[in-house]
Design a protein around this motif. Sequence first.
Motif, PDB file in Angstrom:
ATOM      1  N   GLY A 114       0.516  -0.792   0.387  1.00 55.04           N
ATOM      2  CA  GLY A 114      -0.129   0.015   0.227  1.00 55.04           C
ATOM      3  C   GLY A 114       0.822   0.824  -0.391  1.00 55.04           C
ATOM      4  N   ALA A 115       0.126   2.321  -0.250  1.00 55.48           N
ATOM      5  CA  ALA A 115       0.761   3.833  -0.348  1.00 55.48           C
ATOM      6  C   ALA A 115      -0.177   4.587   0.201  1.00 55.48           C
ATOM      7  N   HIS A 116       0.419   5.573   0.662  1.00 52.44           N
ATOM      8  CA  HIS A 116      -0.043   7.384   1.281  1.00 52.44           C
ATOM      9  C   HIS A 116       0.750   8.258   0.439  1.00 52.44           C
ATOM     10  N   ILE A 117      -0.487   8.525  -0.236  1.00 48.95           N
ATOM     11  CA  ILE A 117      -0.673   9.701  -0.359  1.00 48.95           C
ATOM     12  C   ILE A 117      -1.121  10.795  -0.059  1.00 48.95           C
ATOM     13  N   GLU A 118      -0.660  12.276  -0.318  1.00 50.77           N
ATOM     14  CA  GLU A 118      -0.899  13.584   0.904  1.00 50.77           C
ATOM     15  C   GLU A 118      -1.518  14.218   0.149  1.00 50.77           C
ATOM     16  N   ILE A 144      -6.781  11.097  -5.232  1.00 50.03           N
ATOM     17  CA  ILE A 144      -6.756   9.559  -4.622  1.00 50.03           C
ATOM     18  C   ILE A 144      -7.994   9.342  -5.955  1.00 50.03           C
ATOM     19  N   ARG A 145      -9.078   9.365  -6.124  1.00 45.81           N
ATOM     20  CA  ARG A 145      -9.747   8.847  -7.413  1.00 45.81           C
ATOM     21  C   ARG A 145      -8.415   7.962  -8.100  1.00 45.81           C
ATOM     22  N   ILE A 158      -4.671   1.652  -0.444  1.00 50.73           N
ATOM     23  CA  ILE A 158      -4.873   3.144  -0.549  1.00 50.73           C
ATOM     24  C   ILE A 158      -5.055   3.793   0.355  1.00 50.73           C
ATOM     25  N   MET A 159      -4.469   5.205   0.642  1.00 51.84           N
ATOM     26  CA  MET A 159      -4.183   5.410   1.934  1.00 51.84           C
ATOM     27  C   MET A 159      -4.295   7.020   1.733  1.00 51.84           C
ATOM     28  N   ALA A 160      -4.994   8.041   2.057  1.00 56.93           N
ATOM     29  CA  ALA A 160      -5.162   9.367   1.936  1.00 56.93           C
ATOM     30  C   ALA A 160      -5.227   9.118   3.311  1.00 56.93           C
ATOM     31  N   ARG A 161      -3.625  10.370   2.642  1.00 56.97           N
ATOM     32  CA  ARG A 161      -3.270  11.382   4.603  1.00 56.97           C
ATOM     33  C   ARG A 161      -3.466  12.760   3.792  1.00 56.97           C
ATOM     34  N   ALA A 185      -9.938   6.336  -1.168  1.00 61.12           N
ATOM     35  CA  ALA A 185      -9.360   6.101   0.139  1.00 61.12           C
ATOM     36  C   ALA A 185     -10.145   4.569   1.239  1.00 61.12           C
ATOM     37  N   ASP A 186      -8.571   3.541   0.443  1.00 60.91           N
ATOM     38  CA  ASP A 186      -9.102   2.470   1.955  1.00 60.91           C
ATOM     39  C   ASP A 186      -8.660   2.570   3.239  1.00 60.91           C
ATOM     40  N   ALA A 187      -8.062   3.656   3.334  1.00 58.00           N
ATOM     41  CA  ALA A 187      -7.333   4.353   4.939  1.00 58.00           C
ATOM     42  C   ALA A 187      -7.477   5.754   4.795  1.00 58.00           C
ATOM     43  N   ILE A 188      -6.865   6.464   6.286  1.00 58.34           N
ATOM     44  CA  ILE A 188      -7.466   7.677   6.351  1.00 58.34           C
ATOM     45  C   ILE A 188      -6.070   7.850   7.565  1.00 58.34           C
ATOM     46  N   PHE A 189      -5.152   8.999   6.544  1.00 54.04           N
ATOM     47  CA  PHE A 189      -3.621   9.170   7.567  1.00 54.04           C
ATOM     48  C   PHE A 189      -4.527  10.883   7.932  1.00 54.04           C
TER      49      PHE A 189
END
Length: 297
Positions: A114-118, A144-145, A158-161, A185-189
């Motif tokens: 996985g990865a996070h995009i801010e 994110i989309r 896919i994690m959204a920061r 987003a599958d997860a939130i940071f």
Amino acid sequence: MLHAPASAAAKRRGLREALAGPDLLRFPGAFNPLSARLIEEKGFEGVYISGAVLSADLGLPDIGLTTLTEVAARSGQIARMTNLPAIVDADTGFGEPMNVARTIQVLEDAGLAGAHIEDQVNPKRCGHLDGKSVVGLGDAVKRIRAAADARRDPDFLIMARTDVRALEGLPAAVDRARALVDAGADAIFPEAMADLREFEAVASAVEVPVLANMTEFGKSELFTTALLASAGVRIVIYPVTLLRLAMGEAERGLDEIVAAGTQAGVVPRMQTRARLYELLDYAAYNEFDSEIFTYRP
Ligand SMILES: C[C@](O)(C(=O)O)[C@H](CC(=O)O)C(=O)O
Ligand SMILES: [Mg+2]
């Protein structure tokens, strides 16, 4: 030997299953592939690959100077050496939404789970520093989309920061978190939360797992895993912890050589040769070719 046996697909599936379970997942930041093996051996649930560490490793500040090629190469080296799922910090995604899409595919190919995009503006900075800026909600959603649509393995996380908390306050961070989940987003940071109550507010506002960043010398207090779990947090990262520990010891060791004229005084604090070889699984290489291991203590 040579790499960890678990496939990228299995690691991603395992992460999804773990996130569906009740436990808080702990992801220390690996500063190299070897430290990822240590993290696995100590029983953690995952490995985090920090942008701050990756930049610092190159002698650079964490201001968006690293490229996708560098991040994918290093995080791929780390991911392949552990059976644990590895989540990488993809900063702002390295450009416009189309770049973000490519970033996700390259990271999938590199074996990440996985990865996070801010949502920061480039040049980005550490989320715990002042003076950040974020893109508008529309642009954050587009990133994110693009990421969610680009992945080929549906288990790639896919994690959204969002860094909006420090700029616009908690309600804005909650609203943005909801919008980013709607965008895929599958997860939130939620970055730079002020206290536990804030983590709780984000966790209760979204249906997806929420990550807590327990980075030292930042804006968040260092909460225990028990407290984070009680606030509804599902993943905790210790992004720069191992690098800080290792560099702290490196500095003390160099000072000792300067002061004492020998490193002998700090040898008891070192990882031994035998322990290093154990971590490397040196014995397995020796089975492959008995001529390799010629060292006798
Ligand atoms: C999580 C983080 O994005 C990272 O790159 O590890 C950093 C950590 C840090 O600089 O302490 C962050 O922006 O919080
Ligand atoms: Mg970062």
